[in-house]
Motif scaffolding. Structure first.
Motif, short mmCIF file in Angstrom:
data_model
loop_
_atom_site.label_atom_id
_atom_site.label_comp_id
_atom_site.label_asym_id
_atom_site.label_seq_id
_atom_site.Cartn_x
_atom_site.Cartn_y
_atom_site.Cartn_z
N ASN A 1 -45.76 39.35 -47.82
CA ASN A 1 -44.99 38.12 -47.65
C ASN A 1 -45.66 37.18 -46.66
OD1 ASN A 1 -42.99 38.87 -49.46
ND2 ASN A 1 -41.83 39.98 -47.91
N PHE B 1 -47.32 26.21 -60.41
CA PHE B 1 -47.13 26.82 -61.73
C PHE B 1 -47.22 25.79 -62.85
CE2 PHE B 1 -44.89 29.34 -58.62
CZ PHE B 1 -45.15 30.64 -58.97
N GLU C 1 -40.45 33.93 -58.92
CA GLU C 1 -41.89 33.89 -58.63
C GLU C 1 -42.22 32.76 -57.66
OE1 GLU C 1 -44.06 33.70 -62.29
OE2 GLU C 1 -43.84 35.86 -62.63
N ALA C 2 -41.60 31.60 -57.86
CA ALA C 2 -41.88 30.48 -56.95
C ALA C 2 -41.42 30.81 -55.54
CB ALA C 2 -41.19 29.21 -57.45
N ALA C 3 -40.24 31.44 -55.43
CA ALA C 3 -39.72 31.79 -54.11
C ALA C 3 -40.62 32.83 -53.43
CB ALA C 3 -38.29 32.32 -54.23
N ARG C 4 -41.01 33.85 -54.20
CA ARG C 4 -41.88 34.90 -53.62
C ARG C 4 -43.23 34.33 -53.24
NH1 ARG C 4 -40.37 40.09 -54.12
NH2 ARG C 4 -41.57 40.17 -52.21
N SER C 5 -43.71 33.36 -54.04
CA SER C 5 -45.02 32.76 -53.74
C SER C 5 -45.03 32.01 -52.42
CB SER C 5 -45.44 31.80 -54.86
OG SER C 5 -45.65 32.51 -56.05
N LEU C 6 -43.86 31.48 -52.03
CA LEU C 6 -43.79 30.82 -50.73
C LEU C 6 -43.87 31.84 -49.60
CD1 LEU C 6 -40.93 28.22 -51.31
CD2 LEU C 6 -43.36 27.73 -51.05
N GLY C 7 -43.62 33.11 -49.94
CA GLY C 7 -43.63 34.17 -48.94
C GLY C 7 -42.24 34.73 -48.65
#
Lengths: 257, 221
Positions: A83, A93, B121-127
């Motif tokens: 994270n 995306f 995926e977008a949320a996880r990609s932010l960390g």
């Protein structure tokens, strides 16, 4: 001493069920360079990109990114460290994936507020600067549903930039856009490249690749066929399959200028 | 054939009291059902977490697979055999809440799974950690999609609450039957009781439609 690559992949393999999508990919991105990955659909380029922020777990091989080992022999960095690492790696995306229940400002500030500990005021000020940069200052309070595709993608880029990443990954950022909206998104990406952002871009925009890329890699059937500066790849492709692919693209779109 | 609604007029205090009890029991069951439904629904998102998934699935299949009346009787008449004596009112709320929780959990699960994978995926990609992404991004969007099916569930619960009259609870149904026992005017009293349920269910439906419209107007859908 040469600088260390920001992303360095060695011998990456990845299968979905019985389909091998990556068959041993080596890949490097140096700081402040723009690396564009091209290739036919199903060649594994999006999967390669998604492996680089852990959205997919590579089955074999290693990825080092921002000085950390993201994945090694199918073992992913532990959740907490992953994270933290993902904050360094911006992701854009094909389908934008804006958060529809949040305003434009909300989309951009949620990461900094929740993850970087910024105050609401600081996060909002930073978000407005980014919106200004992508030409959407007047849309701060709009909701994503009211935006055009090009505007959505520019907000998505601003959202990723708000985390102040060291590298940005773009997964076919213009493929879902109407043709007349592609230019505004590519312009934002060009500006970003000019500022020295490290970028990995999977795209079918050959013009962008030639103009902006420092390095172009051609993928096919899970392998990197060749990589090099755009002039070399486009004007003097070494691999016969690269020639075939470029020919197919240029007969459709006209020559890659 | 003659109609005589006078027992209804004379018994309006009892019917009003019964209506309030029906509302109290239903509200309690809705709140409990939503809490249980959220937990069980989240527990059924990932079959790879075998124990949690298995327990939650067993809950849903048992509760959904047996009649509410049987479950209520187990709470009120069955458990005292083990020395567990709960007041009727408690049995009504808990029995209905647990029953409703199974249905709400399927609503929760369906709504969450209907949110495009790209959002997570977008949320996880932010960390964002998984839980934060769920809380901040996925569940708020899913909540809006839950409203129409939850409306159905609330309405079903209002009507099903008439079963608690069999646990000696003085709800609307129970008060109606008491009036019938002395007046013998079953048709008139049951029509009056039906009218009150009709008003309660349709007000609920109307209220939820307003909430839905408000949310969609503010771009939340």
């Amino acid at each position: 001493m040469a600088p260390e690559p920001i992303i360095s992949a060695r011998g990456l393999t990845k299968s979905f069920g019985s389909v091998a999508v990556l068959k041993g990919v080596d890949f490097d991105i140096m700081p402040s360079k723009v690396s564009v990955v091209i290739g036919p659909s199903g060649s594994g380029k999006s999967t390669l990109l998604r492996c680089c922020n852990g959205l997919e777990t590579a089955d074999g091989g290693t990825i080092r990114i921002c000085g950390q080992t993201l994945v090694d022999g199918g073992r992913m960095l532990p959740e907490a460290a992953l994270n933290t690492l993902r904050r360094q790696v911006g992701m854009v995306f094909q389908s934008f994936n804006l958060f529809p229940h949040l305003s434009v400002l909300g989309n951009i500030t949620i990461g900094p507020r929740k993850l970087r500990g910024l105050t609401d005021t600081a996060a909002e000020a930073a978000a407005r600067r980014l919106l200004d940069k992508v030409g959407l200052a007047h849309k701060a309070d709009a909701y994503p549903i009211t935006l055009s595709g090009g505007q959505k993608q520019r907000v998505a880029i601003a959202r990723a930039l708000a985390m102040e990443p060291q590298v940005m990954l773009f997964d076919e950022p213009t493929s879902a856009l109407d043709p007349e909206l592609v230019g505004e998104v590519l312009q934002v990406m060009k500006d970003l490249a000019a500022e020295g952002m490290t970028m990995m871009v999977v795209t079918h925009e050959m013009g962008f690749a030639r103009q902006v890329a420092d390095m172009v890699s051609v993928m096919d059937h899970g392998l990197v066929l060749e990589s090099g500066p755009p002039a070399q790849v486009f004007d003097d492709p070494q691999h016969p399959r690269t020639r075939e692919f470029l020919q197919a693209v240029t007969t459709r779109d006209g020559p890659v200028l | 054939m003659d109609f005589d609604f006078s027992p209804v007029w004379e018994g309006w205090r009892e019917l009003l009291h019964g209506t309030i009890v029906t509302i109290e029991i239903t509200l309690g069951a809705i709140i409990l059902g939503c809490l249980i439904g959220l937990v069980i629904g989240l527990g059924r998102l990932d079959p790879r977490r075998r124990i949690v998934y298995g327990l939650c699935t067993a809950y849903v299949s048992f509760i959904r697979g047996t009649p509410l009346l049987v479950q209520l009787f187990i709470w009120f008449f069955g458990l005292p055999h083990f020395g567990l004596n709960f007041p009727a009112f408690f049995c009504g709320i808990v029995g209905m809440g647990i029953y409703s929780g199974a249905y709400v959990s399927e609503i929760v699960r369906g709504a969450i799974q209907s949110i495009e994978r790209g959002q997570m995926e977008a949320a996880r990609s932010l960390g964002m950690p998984y839980r934060m992404a769920m809380r901040e991004i996925v569940v708020p969007q899913a909540a809006v999609r839950m409203i129409p099916p939850l409306g159905n569930e609330f309405i079903a619960l209002i009507k099903n609450s008439s079963l608690v009259s069999l646990l000696t609870i003085a709800d609307l149904m129970h008060e109606g039957q008491k009036i019938i026992a002395t007046s013998y005017r079953s048709l008139e009293v049951y029509l009056a009781v039906a009218l009150v349920y009709f008003v309660l269910t349709n007000l609920t439906g109307l209220g939820l439609r307003l909430v839905e419209r408000r949310l969609s107007a503010s771009g939340l859908v």
